[in-house]
Design an enzyme around this catalytic site. Structure first.
Site, PDB file in Angstrom:
ATOM      1  N   GLU A 235       0.832  -1.195   0.000  1.00  0.00           N
ATOM      2  CA  GLU A 235       0.000   0.000   0.000  1.00  0.00           C
ATOM      3  C   GLU A 235       0.872   1.252   0.000  1.00  0.00           C
ATOM      4  O   GLU A 235       1.946   1.266   0.598  1.00  0.00           O
ATOM      5  CB  GLU A 235      -0.920   0.008   1.230  1.00  0.00           C
ATOM      6  CG  GLU A 235      -1.693  -1.295   1.412  1.00  0.00           C
ATOM      7  CD  GLU A 235      -2.446  -1.375   2.741  1.00  0.00           C
ATOM      8  OE1 GLU A 235      -2.823  -0.313   3.282  1.00  0.00           O
ATOM      9  OE2 GLU A 235      -2.638  -2.496   3.239  1.00  0.00           O
ATOM     10  N   GLU A 345      -9.897   5.959   2.629  1.00  0.00           N
ATOM     11  CA  GLU A 345     -10.254   5.184   3.815  1.00  0.00           C
ATOM     12  C   GLU A 345     -10.206   6.100   5.023  1.00  0.00           C
ATOM     13  O   GLU A 345      -9.324   6.956   5.139  1.00  0.00           O
ATOM     14  CB  GLU A 345      -9.280   4.017   3.994  1.00  0.00           C
ATOM     15  CG  GLU A 345      -9.510   3.186   5.249  1.00  0.00           C
ATOM     16  CD  GLU A 345      -8.478   2.079   5.420  1.00  0.00           C
ATOM     17  OE1 GLU A 345      -8.546   1.372   6.447  1.00  0.00           O
ATOM     18  OE2 GLU A 345      -7.600   1.927   4.545  1.00  0.00           O
TER      19      GLU A 345
END
Length: 430
Positions: A235, A345
């Site tokens: 990520e 997120e």
């Protein structure tokens, strides 16, 4: 006689009451003292854990640079960085650059050039981080953001510092991500059903307010493989996370895990694994400037790809190649990924029983469009021929669309792109 007997009985009862109260107060005193002692011991244990983490993460630098935002950047010899504490990397030979760089394919099928080895002839532009105002790390070193004891103690436990909370419902498959009892909420785009060797996207950068002390707001790419119980991820993106960094700055970050966020992996260089080769860019460093509503828009481009001749997943930030994750860290990303995601997120801690006001992206809904909403543009994936191509069929999901949403679009300039984000709590998201 009856009166005297009654008096004696009352005295006896009063004596019992006094003894009972004395016993109660004694019990409460001991309880308070034991609680204080437990708290003191717990704090001592936290400090010991913090010192242990600090001893492993903070190295003897050749040079230290004080950043205007309060960070201290240590210039550590490349061979002394945290990566090489990993048992699988004890005898690792550092690779300073990839053998191959993915080539970009345009809409008509033409590409910039034939597949060729990566060379030093590629033009690079320096990426400015705040600490650059006060100095640079010399060649042969890598910049490592110094960890502070108070940041470790603020984490829920020393063992969780630098790690994401384990998700009860992980990233695979798509349907499982729609409900996450740990408070993670996403608005994201995804592709699956093929073998993926990387992805690239351009993201505009914001500085969203974060409400709760344990919450964050981020925008990132995910490269994923494996079952939900043992998920492997790579990520990268930008994040605002007061718990981890002690402030509300927007920062560049990376993350990885090889067991579904259980025990492996971490942010940036807070554990061993990621090998940094770049001496200009500090993972976890503040990035500035950031975009403003109806004002100037600032972007970063992130590329992660697997070199076809090396067993390494490389990270590129703008024009700077930062470093790599060896495939030996993973079980399900040793060859390719099965899922790619791009999006935002946040964590919703539901303070006072209400949805958080933590913003995702710009804090505006997708309908605001350019200069209003946040966006990802020019979404691409790397195929088995080391070519950057359009992703194909993209699915978009907003888990809480009244709080944060997403709108997928496409044109000749931005290719596949989407606007996303939102304000969090509002009349339709109580």
């Amino acid at each position: 006689m009856a009166s005297m007997h009654k008096t004696k009985l009352n005295l006896k009862q009063n004596d019992i009451k006094v003894k009972t109260m004395n016993g109660f107060y004694c019990f409460m005193f001991l309880l308070i003292m034991s609680t204080c002692e437990a708290s003191r011991l717990n704090m001592s244990r936290q400090k010991l854990k913090a010192k242990k983490i600090l001893s492993s993460s903070n190295r003897n630098p050749l040079k230290s640079i004080k950043s205007p935002d309060g960070d201290i950047i240590d210039c550590v010899l490349i061979s002394h960085q945290p990566a090489f504490d990993h048992p699988l990397l004890k005898n690792h030979t550092i690779q300073m650059r990839p053998n191959y760089h993915p080539e970009e394919v345009f809409g008509d099928g033409t590409k910039k050039s034939d597949l060729k080895p990566y060379t030093k002839d590629v033009i690079t532009k320096p990426i400015i981080q705040l600490w650059h105002l006060n100095g640079r790390c010399p060649k042969g070193t890598v910049p490592v953001r110094r960890t502070k004891q108070e940041d470790i103690i603020k984490a829920s436990s020393g063992n969780s510092f630098g790690k994401k909370q384990r998700k009860s419902f992980s990233q695979l498959p798509l349907a499982t991500k729609l409900f996450d009892p740990t408070g993670h909420e996403h608005s994201y785009a995804t592709v699956q059903g093929d073998m993926y060797y990387g992805t690239q996207a351009t993201i505009n950068v914001w500085n969203p307010p974060v409400q709760g002390p344990n919450e964050f707001s981020l925008s990132q790419i995910w490269i994923l493989g494996g079952p939900r119980s043992n998920l492997n991820t790579i990520e990268a993106g930008w994040i605002v996370c007061p718990l981890l960094f002690g402030d509300n700055n927007t920062r560049l970050f990376t993350y990885w895990t090889s067991d579904g966020y259980q025990s492996t992996g971490c942010y940036n260089l807070l554990c061993s694994g990621f090998v940094q080769t770049n001496n200009h860019v500090a993972l976890g460093g503040s990035i500035t400037p950031f975009s403003t509503y109806q004002g100037s828009q600032y972007e970063i481009t992130i590329l992660v790809w697997k070199d076809p001749k090396q067993n390494l997943w490389w990270l590129k930030y703008g024009a700077e190649i930062i470093g790599y994750w060896p495939t030996s860290l993973f079980q399900y990303l040793t060859d390719s990924a099965s899922l790619i995601e791009w999006g935002g997120e946040i964590i919703n801690d539901k303070l006072n029983g209400q949805h958080t006001t933590t913003k995702m992206g710009s804090g505006s809904f997708a309908k605001e469009g350019y200069k209003g909403a946040s966006y990802f543009r020019n979404l691409q994936v790397v195929d088995g021929s080391n070519i950057l191509r359009p992703p194909g069929v993209i699915t978009v999901i907003a888990e809480q669309p009244n709080c944060y949403n997403i709108l997928l679009q496409k044109n000749s300039d931005w290719g596949d792109y989407f606007f996303y984000g939102g304000p969090g709590r509002n009349p339709n998201c109580p």
